[in-house]
Design an enzyme around this catalytic site. Structure first.
Site, short mmCIF file in Angstrom:
data_model
loop_
_atom_site.label_atom_id
_atom_site.label_comp_id
_atom_site.label_asym_id
_atom_site.label_seq_id
_atom_site.Cartn_x
_atom_site.Cartn_y
_atom_site.Cartn_z
N HIS A 37 0.84 -1.21 0.00
CA HIS A 37 0.00 0.00 0.00
C HIS A 37 0.88 1.26 0.00
O HIS A 37 0.59 2.24 -0.68
CB HIS A 37 -0.89 0.04 1.25
CG HIS A 37 -1.89 -1.07 1.35
ND1 HIS A 37 -1.78 -2.07 2.30
CD2 HIS A 37 -3.02 -1.33 0.66
CE1 HIS A 37 -2.81 -2.90 2.18
NE2 HIS A 37 -3.58 -2.48 1.19
N GLY A 149 -2.83 -1.48 -7.40
CA GLY A 149 -1.74 -2.46 -7.39
C GLY A 149 -1.94 -3.57 -8.41
O GLY A 149 -3.04 -4.10 -8.56
N SER A 187 0.15 -8.82 1.44
CA SER A 187 -1.31 -8.78 1.46
C SER A 187 -1.75 -8.64 2.91
O SER A 187 -1.13 -9.21 3.82
CB SER A 187 -1.86 -10.08 0.88
OG SER A 187 -3.21 -10.23 1.22
#
Ligand code: AMP
Length: 283
Positions: A37, A149, A187
């Site tokens: 992120h 992403g 993740s």
């Protein structure tokens, strides 16, 4: 960093920003942030002069209520990470704020075959929910640039299609997947892995790399089967798909063609945790 929790305060904070200007960049997330992120936030703040991020666990994109309920949360840490990354504004709306009329009646987008392939097949309704929330967020933030992403390759394709359909003047930038040292794609769901599962999880990347090394000279369906078998052998509980596909349509590729962009995509379960990953196969 400004933090807004209501649409009214968000509008007020953005009142001096020209709408859909390339100087305004946006990074939508569901929180439980990691370096993947942050890479999007960095890419955004390197390109735009004002970076907006959002944290919203969107109920309409979860086809499994249990998955929604146990989605990881770490708001304090997220705020800290965004602040350090140079994010200018964070929008953290409630479900009531985003869906004041409830979750039932939502617009529907004509996404074409991509909606029922791969993730679409295994998570019915997921991409409609993604489009609903991203469309709403873009209409509120009105950025010129949207950062997403490559980790969610099909999601990027779906959002591109939604941008075409809605004619929102937003340019999407797809940012390469950030990985752990052993290759596991970062993740939020990785935090739920046990230490043993975490070790097994890197087998996905090993299979992606192995396919990349072989796909030009092999039967692609056989490669997919062998990779799925290798994941089960490594300790994965089940494999939804391993697909070597046309990177533009996501249809299975009959065989290697030097002129056709190609990507390998995987979804597999470790216990109750579903991991996805992909690797573009550059010829
Ligand atoms: P999420 O919070 O999972 O909805 O993800 C928010 C955004 O971060 C999406 O555009 C994702 O594709 C992106 N993202 C998630 N994981 C990674 C990663 N490992 N590398 C790069 N981008 C990522």
């Amino acid at each position: 960093m400004l933090i807004c929790t209501t649409i009214a305060s968000l509008r007020n904070a953005l009142r001096h920003q020209p709408p859909f200007d390339k100087k305004l960049g946006f990074v939508p997330t569901m929180g439980a942030l990691h370096q993947g992120h942050i890479q999007l936030v960095n890419a955004c703040s390197n390109t735009a002069t004002f970076t907006v991020a959002s944290i919203f666990i969107n109920p309409t994109q979860f086809n499994d209520p249990a998955d929604f309920a146990r989605y990881p949360k770490s708001l304090e840490q997220d705020i800290d990470m965004l602040e350090k990354a140079g994010c200018d504004l964070l929008f953290i709306p409630t479900v009531q704020e985003m869906y004041p009329d409830g979750l039932q009646e939502q617009p529907s987008y004509n996404l074409g075959p991509i909606e029922i392939l791969l993730e679409g097949k295994y998570r019915p309704g997921h991409f409609q929910g993604v489009c609903v929330v991203v469309h709403k967020l873009l209409s509120l933030v009105r950025p010129g640039l949207l950062f997403m992403g490559q980790k969610d390759f099909q999601q990027c394709m779906v959002v591109s299609r939604m941008l075409e359909i809605t004619r929102l003047p937003v340019e999407m930038k797809m940012i390469p997947t950030v990985r752990e040292p052993d290759g596991l794609a970062m993740s939020s769901r990785n935090r739920r892995l046990t230490p043993m599962q975490r070790e097994i999880a890197s087998a996905i990347y090993q299979q992606l790399i192995s396919i990349k090394a072989q796909y030009k000279h092999a039967d692609l369906r056989l490669l997919e089967k062998e990779a799925a078998a290798a994941l089960l052998e490594a300790g994965f509980s089940s494999v939804d798909y391993v697909s070597i596909a046309n990177a533009r349509t996501l249809q299975p590729l009959p065989g290697y063609l030097p002129t056709v962009g190609c990507v390998v995509l995987v979804a597999a379960y470790l216990g109750a945790i579903r991991l996805i990953d992909n690797l573009p196969l550059v010829s």
